[in-house]
Design a protein around this motif. Structure first.
Motif, PDB file in Angstrom:
ATOM      1  N   THR A  28       0.830  -1.039  -0.046  1.00  0.00           N
ATOM      2  CA  THR A  28       0.049   0.010   0.002  1.00  0.00           C
ATOM      3  C   THR A  28       0.836   1.290   0.145  1.00  0.00           C
ATOM      4  N   SER A  29       2.162   1.208   0.346  1.00  0.00           N
ATOM      5  CA  SER A  29       3.191   2.261   0.293  1.00  0.00           C
ATOM      6  C   SER A  29       4.614   1.639   0.018  1.00  0.00           C
ATOM      7  N   LEU A  30       5.264   2.468  -0.578  1.00  0.00           N
ATOM      8  CA  LEU A  30       6.610   2.385  -0.933  1.00  0.00           C
ATOM      9  C   LEU A  30       7.552   3.334  -0.206  1.00  0.00           C
ATOM     10  N   ARG A  31       8.788   2.620   0.485  1.00  0.00           N
ATOM     11  CA  ARG A  31       9.608   3.613   1.155  1.00  0.00           C
ATOM     12  C   ARG A  31      10.815   3.296   0.282  1.00  0.00           C
ATOM     13  N   LEU A  32      11.390   4.458  -0.107  1.00  0.00           N
ATOM     14  CA  LEU A  32      12.767   4.328  -0.923  1.00  0.00           C
ATOM     15  C   LEU A  32      13.784   5.155   0.033  1.00  0.00           C
ATOM     16  N   ARG A  33      14.978   4.796   0.012  1.00  0.00           N
ATOM     17  CA  ARG A  33      15.947   5.271   0.436  1.00  0.00           C
ATOM     18  C   ARG A  33      16.850   6.070  -0.584  1.00  0.00           C
ATOM     19  N   LEU A  34      16.961   7.203  -0.376  1.00  0.00           N
ATOM     20  CA  LEU A  34      17.764   8.001  -1.824  1.00  0.00           C
ATOM     21  C   LEU A  34      19.405   7.992  -1.291  1.00  0.00           C
ATOM     22  N   ARG A  35      19.987   7.928  -2.077  1.00  0.00           N
ATOM     23  CA  ARG A  35      21.602   7.765  -1.863  1.00  0.00           C
ATOM     24  C   ARG A  35      22.342   8.691  -2.729  1.00  0.00           C
ATOM     25  N   THR A  36      23.435   9.602  -2.324  1.00  0.00           N
ATOM     26  CA  THR A  36      24.185  10.366  -2.992  1.00  0.00           C
ATOM     27  C   THR A  36      25.594   9.635  -3.389  1.00  0.00           C
ATOM     28  N   HIS A  37      26.218  10.185  -4.461  1.00  0.00           N
ATOM     29  CA  HIS A  37      27.459   9.619  -4.721  1.00  0.00           C
ATOM     30  C   HIS A  37      28.428  10.738  -4.589  1.00  0.00           C
ATOM     31  N   THR A  38      29.800  10.429  -4.647  1.00  0.00           N
ATOM     32  CA  THR A  38      30.952  10.950  -4.424  1.00  0.00           C
ATOM     33  C   THR A  38      31.774  10.981  -5.870  1.00  0.00           C
ATOM     34  N   TRP A  39      32.187  12.144  -6.444  1.00  0.00           N
ATOM     35  CA  TRP A  39      33.189  11.975  -7.587  1.00  0.00           C
ATOM     36  C   TRP A  39      34.499  11.776  -7.043  1.00  0.00           C
ATOM     37  N   ARG A  40      35.196  10.796  -7.554  1.00  0.00           N
ATOM     38  CA  ARG A  40      36.611  10.750  -7.109  1.00  0.00           C
ATOM     39  C   ARG A  40      37.241   9.654  -8.104  1.00  0.00           C
ATOM     40  N   GLU A  41      38.553   9.494  -7.744  1.00  0.00           N
ATOM     41  CA  GLU A  41      39.290   8.888  -8.881  1.00  0.00           C
ATOM     42  C   GLU A  41      39.154   7.245  -8.296  1.00  0.00           C
ATOM     43  N   SER A  42      39.102   6.524  -9.105  1.00  0.00           N
ATOM     44  CA  SER A  42      39.041   4.995  -8.899  1.00  0.00           C
ATOM     45  C   SER A  42      40.175   4.469  -8.193  1.00  0.00           C
ATOM     46  N   SER A  43      40.280   3.711  -7.147  1.00  0.00           N
ATOM     47  CA  SER A  43      41.480   3.224  -6.688  1.00  0.00           C
ATOM     48  C   SER A  43      42.104   1.968  -7.424  1.00  0.00           C
ATOM     49  N   ILE A  44      41.366   1.706  -8.410  1.00  0.00           N
ATOM     50  CA  ILE A  44      41.682   0.432  -9.283  1.00  0.00           C
ATOM     51  C   ILE A  44      42.335   0.933 -10.593  1.00  0.00           C
TER      52      ILE A  44
ATOM     53  N   GLU B 173      42.535   4.287 -11.656  1.00  0.00           N
ATOM     54  CA  GLU B 173      42.554   5.811 -11.663  1.00  0.00           C
ATOM     55  C   GLU B 173      41.690   6.539 -12.558  1.00  0.00           C
ATOM     56  N   GLN B 174      40.548   6.008 -12.986  1.00  0.00           N
ATOM     57  CA  GLN B 174      39.765   6.996 -13.811  1.00  0.00           C
ATOM     58  C   GLN B 174      38.976   7.471 -12.857  1.00  0.00           C
ATOM     59  N   LEU B 175      38.259   8.898 -13.245  1.00  0.00           N
ATOM     60  CA  LEU B 175      37.426   9.450 -12.299  1.00  0.00           C
ATOM     61  C   LEU B 175      36.022   9.004 -12.440  1.00  0.00           C
ATOM     62  N   GLY B 176      35.095   8.825 -11.587  1.00  0.00           N
ATOM     63  CA  GLY B 176      33.876   8.354 -11.673  1.00  0.00           C
ATOM     64  C   GLY B 176      33.111   8.599 -10.207  1.00  0.00           C
ATOM     65  N   TRP B 177      31.745   8.224 -10.275  1.00  0.00           N
ATOM     66  CA  TRP B 177      30.864   8.350  -9.251  1.00  0.00           C
ATOM     67  C   TRP B 177      30.752   7.137  -8.444  1.00  0.00           C
ATOM     68  N   PHE B 178      31.247   7.125  -7.226  1.00  0.00           N
ATOM     69  CA  PHE B 178      31.404   6.105  -6.109  1.00  0.00           C
ATOM     70  C   PHE B 178      30.860   6.269  -4.823  1.00  0.00           C
ATOM     71  N   ASP B 179      30.755   5.356  -3.867  1.00  0.00           N
ATOM     72  CA  ASP B 179      30.316   5.473  -2.526  1.00  0.00           C
ATOM     73  C   ASP B 179      28.835   5.943  -2.517  1.00  0.00           C
ATOM     74  N   PRO B 180      27.937   4.979  -2.707  1.00  0.00           N
ATOM     75  CA  PRO B 180      26.645   5.755  -2.731  1.00  0.00           C
ATOM     76  C   PRO B 180      26.180   5.732  -1.062  1.00  0.00           C
ATOM     77  N   THR B 181      25.726   6.669  -0.638  1.00  0.00           N
ATOM     78  CA  THR B 181      25.552   6.995   0.607  1.00  0.00           C
ATOM     79  C   THR B 181      24.137   7.346   1.050  1.00  0.00           C
TER      80      THR B 181
END
Lengths: 199, 205
Positions: free
Chosen positions: B165-181, B183-191
């Motif tokens: 009867t209802s849906l509960r969504l968690r909303l997550r923000t990302h961080t723009w940083r360099e990949s540790s694998i 070294e390309q930049l991307g959006w990581f760490d959904p919080t």
């Protein structure tokens, strides 16, 4: 177990390790940053062949509409514009294709895409040396980003930083951008194909 | 002083390590010690209100359920749960489809299939929803900058479950940083930064 007494030789070894770490850190600080790695760009305009290390790219036409066909042939629509760019690619020394693209807007916005997309994509396939492929790029873009945009094309979509890249001024004017943003008749992108005669 | 030095030199290395551990534990006690840290309470986003979930601006409009998604796509094993939202990529460069899928998590809905092709049912918060463009039903894929799309986030629920009867969504923000694998930049760490609850109604056509 008792604390070991500090011997001069051990102190010397420790100092050498610390010095080596300091030298390494200093070298790391002064060497060029990884972010400076980028493709070797070869510029051109519509109708002009651009020679790259692995082949030649020539953009032959640029068109736009709010409606086109997706990669599965279904009708798709956008609140922006689908820019449809036809180009040819001729491989030079080894089998190659164009599988990565960037649309660079005058505003600084960057649209990146590859062969794997439905709404924004490159359809080019692989070309044998000296054979020419007819290719198409479909790019969904905000209409404000069209005028003055350039298209960058290269072969490697996983990491495009280490090879030649064609950068072509698409020559789109503000009037064309406005007209395409109002257009509702669909553009059907051509499928990639290899021309049977070698150059 | 000499007695002190003599006493200290007589202590074992293990004793020194234990002492250091006790000092660290006492100092950490000033900041709560080994107590479980209480995460910040996520904010609440209202229906039809804009929210910034970097790199996206999202406006959630409504939630529906239906056994039919498009003219060509119907569920033969349950129903689709659909949340309609407006989305804009505000980052200035193309963002992958996966980043948008990771920006929302559906909480506590039983019987959600892991994907459109798999028969496996998993906790709903582990499922990346399909994201379809509402105007033509196509898969959104990577989201280019500056475009405003109305999209449907879609999950498929097993028919044996009651429709929610209802849906509960968690909303997550990302961080723009360099990949540790690579070294390309991307959006990581959904919080998680906020949540939204939407009433669900059945689509009747």
């Amino acid at each position: 177990m008792r604390l070991p007494r500090l011997q001069p030789a051990r102190l010397g070894a420790g100092a050498l390790v610390i010095a080596a770490l300091a030298v390494g850190q200093s070298m790391n600080d002064h060497l060029p940053e990884q972010h400076d790695d980028r493709a070797f760009e070869r510029t051109g305009v519509v109708g002009q062949p651009v020679d790259l290390r692995f082949g030649t790219v020539e953009v032959t036409s640029v068109d736009g509409s709010t409606v086109t066909a997706g990669s599965y042939g279904d009708r798709i629509a956008t609140p922006g514009v689908f820019v449809v760019v036809e180009f040819t690619f001729t491989a030079t020394n080894e089998r190659a294709g164009v599988s990565y693209g960037e649309l660079r807007a005058a505003s600084g916005d960057l649209v990146t895409f590859s062969s794997f997309g439905e709404r924004t994509r490159i359809d080019c396939g692989m070309s044998q040396p000296s054979f020419t492929n007819d290719c198409t790029a479909v790019i969904e873009v905000a209409s404000k980003d069209l005028a003055g945009a350039t298209l960058a094309l290269t072969k490697e979509f996983v990491d495009p930083r280490f090879d030649d890249m064609a950068v072509v001024d698409l020559g789109i004017t503000k009037d064309e951008a406005r007209e395409w943003a109002r257009r509702t008749d669909p553009i059907v992108p051509r499928k990639s194909a290899t021309r049977m005669e070698s150059s | 002083m000499a007695r002190m030095r003599s006493w200290l030199s007589g202590l074992s290395l293990r004793y020194y390590l234990y002492s250091a551990g006790v000092v660290v534990l006492l100092c950490s006690g000033l900041f709560g010690g080994l107590d479980e840290a209480t995460p910040d309470e996520p904010g609440v986003v209202k229906v039809a209100a804009q929210t910034e979930a970097a790199p996206f601006r999202l406006t959630f409009e409504r939630a529906r359920w239906s056994t039919k998604l498009t003219e060509k796509l119907a569920s033969d094993r349950g129903r689709f749960l659909i949340i309609v939202a407006k989305v804009e990529n505000t980052s200035g460069r193309t963002v992958s489809a996966g980043t948008l899928q990771e920006a929302v998590r559906l909480d506590h809905v039983p019987g959600i299939f892991k994907g459109p092709d798999g028969a496996k049912v998993v906790p709903s918060s582990q499922v990346d929803p399909q994201v379809l463009v509402k105007v033509d039903g196509s898969s959104l894929g990577p989201l280019n900058p500056g475009l405003h799309h109305e999209v449907a986030f879609v999950w498929e629920q097993r028919g044996a479950e009651e429709p929610p009867t209802s849906l509960r969504l968690r909303l997550r923000t990302h961080t723009w940083r360099e990949s540790s694998i690579d070294e390309q930049l991307g959006w990581f760490d959904p919080t998680t930064y906020a949540g939204i609850t939407l009433p669900v109604t059945e689509v009747t056509s």
